[in-house]
Design an enzyme around this catalytic site. Sequence first.
Site, mmCIF file in Angstrom:
data_model
loop_
_atom_site.group_PDB
_atom_site.id
_atom_site.type_symbol
_atom_site.label_atom_id
_atom_site.label_comp_id
_atom_site.label_asym_id
_atom_site.label_seq_id
_atom_site.Cartn_x
_atom_site.Cartn_y
_atom_site.Cartn_z
ATOM 1 N N GLY A 7 0.808 -1.207 0.000
ATOM 2 C CA GLY A 7 0.000 0.000 0.000
ATOM 3 C C GLY A 7 0.845 1.264 0.000
ATOM 4 N N GLY A 11 6.457 1.293 2.832
ATOM 5 C CA GLY A 11 7.880 0.993 2.939
ATOM 6 C C GLY A 11 8.433 0.296 1.704
ATOM 7 C CE LYS A 12 4.475 0.791 -2.939
ATOM 8 N NZ LYS A 12 3.811 1.678 -1.990
ATOM 9 C CB SER A 33 6.621 11.021 -10.477
ATOM 10 O OG SER A 33 6.249 10.097 -9.507
ATOM 11 C CG HIS A 47 10.809 10.324 -3.969
ATOM 12 N ND1 HIS A 47 10.941 9.027 -3.537
ATOM 13 C CD2 HIS A 47 9.527 10.673 -3.718
ATOM 14 C CE1 HIS A 47 9.791 8.610 -3.048
ATOM 15 N NE2 HIS A 47 8.915 9.599 -3.139
ATOM 16 C CB SER A 50 15.731 10.910 -0.097
ATOM 17 O OG SER A 50 15.102 10.201 -1.154
ATOM 18 C CD GLU A 59 13.277 13.352 -12.956
ATOM 19 O OE1 GLU A 59 12.838 14.279 -13.674
ATOM 20 O OE2 GLU A 59 13.657 13.534 -11.790
ATOM 21 C CD GLU A 81 9.244 4.235 -5.829
ATOM 22 O OE1 GLU A 81 8.198 4.426 -5.223
ATOM 23 O OE2 GLU A 81 10.174 3.593 -5.380
#
Length: 181
Positions: A7, A11-12, A33, A47, A50, A59, A81
């Site tokens: 979900g 933590g994926k 994204s 993101h 980090s 991207e 991702e």
Amino acid sequence: MILITGGARSGKSSLAERLAAQAAERVFYIATSVVTDVEMAERVELHRVSRPAHWRTWEGYQNLGVVLEQQVQPGEAVILECITTLITNLLFEQAGDTLAERMDFASLEVAIQQQITDLLAACARSRAPIYLVTNELGMGIVPENRLARHFRDIAGRVNQRLAAAADEVFLVISGIEVKIK
């Protein structure tokens, strides 16, 4: 290929980043994204900052099979991702300005599934460890609106294909990972 599902805020991403960092010193991060507003711009920037500085980022959300084949360097692990965002972007790109009530979801899914077919083929040919992150959307109530129902169904079918092709699958719940394949 390893699929990581769960979900929102489960933590994926943290699991994918940890596994990729253990698999290789260098990571090629594919971020799907698209910045559509100020909030999304802030999330994307969070993101970006980090991630370790030596990780490379690409991207985009189209033709990711080609990206894997042409951009991944020897010795890199790959994080993609996320699949759910990829599906969203492809869905709206294909639909254009069509209202949800008039969208031909069967045709839209064919186009999305072709992108997934190409991605899976590239994953199978790649020597790099590849970590795909996706959202598990099918554990809640049936959405009230047509667009959300079809999106959930398409994402569920995509996730089934990815899980079937994956060497390993992890489900992450509240920061706890469970290997399910």
